[in-house]
Structure formats: structure tokens, C-alpha cells
Motif scaffolding. Structure first.
Motif, mmCIF file in Angstrom:
data_model
loop_
_atom_site.group_PDB
_atom_site.id
_atom_site.type_symbol
_atom_site.label_atom_id
_atom_site.label_comp_id
_atom_site.label_asym_id
_atom_site.label_seq_id
_atom_site.Cartn_x
_atom_site.Cartn_y
_atom_site.Cartn_z
ATOM 1 N N GLY A 1 8.705 9.219 11.486
ATOM 2 C CA GLY A 1 8.324 8.697 12.715
ATOM 3 C C GLY A 1 8.365 7.252 12.794
ATOM 4 N N ARG A 2 8.621 6.754 11.797
ATOM 5 C CA ARG A 2 8.792 5.066 11.731
ATOM 6 C C ARG A 2 9.946 4.946 11.155
ATOM 7 N NH1 ARG A 2 3.266 1.769 11.232
ATOM 8 N NH2 ARG A 2 4.674 0.260 11.671
ATOM 9 N N SER A 3 10.649 4.047 11.220
ATOM 10 C CA SER A 3 11.989 3.510 10.414
ATOM 11 C C SER A 3 11.691 3.341 8.982
ATOM 12 C CB SER A 3 12.354 2.053 10.835
ATOM 13 O OG SER A 3 12.580 2.311 12.318
ATOM 14 N N LYS A 4 12.516 4.012 8.173
ATOM 15 C CA LYS A 4 12.467 3.740 6.881
ATOM 16 C C LYS A 4 12.405 2.263 6.285
ATOM 17 C CE LYS A 4 14.166 5.592 2.490
ATOM 18 N NZ LYS A 4 15.196 6.709 1.853
ATOM 19 N N GLU B 1 10.188 0.397 6.808
ATOM 20 C CA GLU B 1 9.335 -0.690 7.991
ATOM 21 C C GLU B 1 7.962 -0.964 7.455
ATOM 22 O OE1 GLU B 1 7.289 -0.347 12.449
ATOM 23 O OE2 GLU B 1 8.651 1.006 11.615
ATOM 24 N N ASP C 1 -2.242 -4.946 8.235
ATOM 25 C CA ASP C 1 -1.319 -4.381 8.493
ATOM 26 C C ASP C 1 -0.205 -4.937 9.115
ATOM 27 O OD1 ASP C 1 -2.184 -5.231 11.008
ATOM 28 O OD2 ASP C 1 -2.961 -3.198 11.783
ATOM 29 N N ASP C 2 0.846 -4.352 9.882
ATOM 30 C CA ASP C 2 2.092 -5.015 10.386
ATOM 31 C C ASP C 2 1.631 -6.248 11.391
ATOM 32 O OD1 ASP C 2 1.220 -2.894 12.040
ATOM 33 O OD2 ASP C 2 3.558 -2.569 12.539
ATOM 34 N N THR D 1 5.723 0.016 2.577
ATOM 35 C CA THR D 1 6.662 0.034 3.497
ATOM 36 C C THR D 1 6.561 1.671 3.786
ATOM 37 O OG1 THR D 1 8.520 0.258 1.960
ATOM 38 C CG2 THR D 1 8.337 -1.785 3.255
ATOM 39 N N SER D 2 7.125 2.064 5.102
ATOM 40 C CA SER D 2 7.403 3.490 5.525
ATOM 41 C C SER D 2 8.495 4.213 4.890
ATOM 42 C CB SER D 2 7.716 3.373 7.038
ATOM 43 O OG SER D 2 8.056 4.561 7.318
ATOM 44 N N LEU E 1 4.375 -1.588 6.718
ATOM 45 C CA LEU E 1 3.319 -0.932 6.971
ATOM 46 C C LEU E 1 1.913 -1.626 6.626
ATOM 47 C CD1 LEU E 1 3.726 2.626 5.743
ATOM 48 C CD2 LEU E 1 4.040 1.511 8.123
#
Length: 214
Positions: A130-133, A135, A153-154, A125-126, A137
């Protein structure tokens, strides 16, 4: 003795039966040979070769280093990513950072505890940037001990794969310590290798995990 580093002309073998689909390498995919061995005496780690046989990445775990930290380096010894275990986490969870500091987290890798999805072994996860925490991946499915894992991937696209490596010499078996990491365009090869490092801590030998958890 057969060579560990890859022969660029050798095909990708199908060795996992129906659990792993064949990944046909794109012409610009990174086809890496991962050797679970440090080139430095008295170190635990990895040595990674490119399709041309040149050293690409290395991991040298000195016994006197921070036991909850692993550094992924390039061929010249420059730090690319640092993998650190989350000490207070209830699950087997790791953070991957850019460079050698703890200031720039790239992503988190967590061991799967989902009893309804037994194929998933870990999720990535992110950490923001630049991406939601948290999120999603990537999701890794398969079996790391069998060196048979697929990275999705997502959008459920297959972006990388861990696969056993076969020798070109009949009757010679590399075993689990030498395997392929195929990374398709769109995924960073260094990030894929960092995930391999975490999978090895989660599902690898008890000896390797001992050095990093005690």
C-alpha cells in the motif's frame, strides 16, 4: 527485590538531559516495560510487560534456532512478527515480516551510515503493502546503549520513545536491561518492539549479536 514490571502510577522520568525530550504519554499510549531477559532458561531474548504488569510480548532465542532470525511473540507464544537479517546487504539491514513466513515483509530497518546526520541511528522504510517500497516510515534518533531513543514518523511527529526505567525504591537501579517503550497512538506497538529488537542487534551487547551473526 524491586519489581521489574511497571507501576501504572509512576511518571516517565527525564534521564537523558537535553538529547531526549520528555514524552508525555497520551491516555491511550502504550507504556511498556521491556526486560532484556527471556523467561526460558538458556535463552536470550526479551520479556515485555504492559502498564498493568501483565505479559504482552516475549522473545525467546533458542541457541539451536536459525541464527539470523528472531521471532516476536504475544503472551501466549503466538508469532506476531519475524525479524530477519539481510545476509548480503552492504549495511546492517533487517527485514520485518508478518507472522512466521518470509512471504509478507512489513518494513526494513537499516543502520544509519549518514555522517551528516549523527543523531540518526536507524531508518525504517516500507516494504510495500500500500506504500511505495523503501518509502521512509520512521527515523530513530538518540542512543540505544543509553536507552535514550526517539522515533519520528515521516512527518517528523514523535510517535515512540525508548527511555530508562527508574525504580520506585530509592537507591535501586535497574540498569540498561530494563527500560520503557512508550508508543503513542498511530504506531503499532508490536512494530515498535520489533524495531527495538533490531536496535539491540545493531547497538546492543556483543554477546547478543554473536548468536545471530555467526
Amino acid at each position: 527485590m524491586t519489581k521489574v514490571y511497571p507501576n501504572a502510577a509512576s511518571p516517565l522520568p527525564q534521564v537523558c538531559g537535553g538529547e531526549c525530550r520528555e514524552l508525555e504519554a497520551d491516555p491511550v499510549s502504550a507504556v511498556l516495560t521491556v526486560w532484556k531477559k527471556s523467561l526460558i532458561f538458556n535463552c536470550d531474548g526479551f520479556t515485555v510487560f504492559g502498564a498493568d504488569g501483565r505479559l504482552v510480548y516475549r522473545v525467546d532465542n533458542y541457541m539451536f534456532r536459525n541464527k539470523g532470525e528472531i521471532v516476536l511473540m504475544d503472551a501466549l507464544g503466538n508469532c506476531l512478527l519475524t525479524v530477519r537479517r539481510k545476509r548480503l546487504s552492504l549495511s546492517d539491514s533487517w527485514t520485518v515480516f508478518d507472522g512466521e513466513t518470509a512471504d509478507n515483509p512489513r518494513f526494513f530497518v537499516r543502520k544509519s551510515a549518514n555522517l551528516l546526520n549523527t543523531k540518526c541511528v536507524a531508518s525504517v522504510t516500507s516494504a510495500g503493502g500500500g506504500r511505495s517500497k523503501n518509502e521512509m516510515l520512521y527515523e530513530i534518533q538518540g542512543s540505544y546503549p543509553r536507552r535514550c531513543c526517539t522515533f519520528y514518523d515521516d512527518k517528523r511527529r514523535q510517535v515512540a520513545e525508548i527511555r530508562q526505567k527508574e525504580s520506585s525504591i530509592k537507591g535501586v537501579d535497574f540498569g540498561a536491561d530494563v527500560f520503557r517503550l512508550v508508543v503513542n497512538p498511530g504506531m503499532d506497538a508490536a512494530a515498535a518492539m520489533a524495531i527495538v529488537i533490531v536496535l539491540d542487534q545493531m547497538y546492543g551487547s556483543s554477546t547478543a549479536r554473536f548468536f545471530l551473526t555467526n
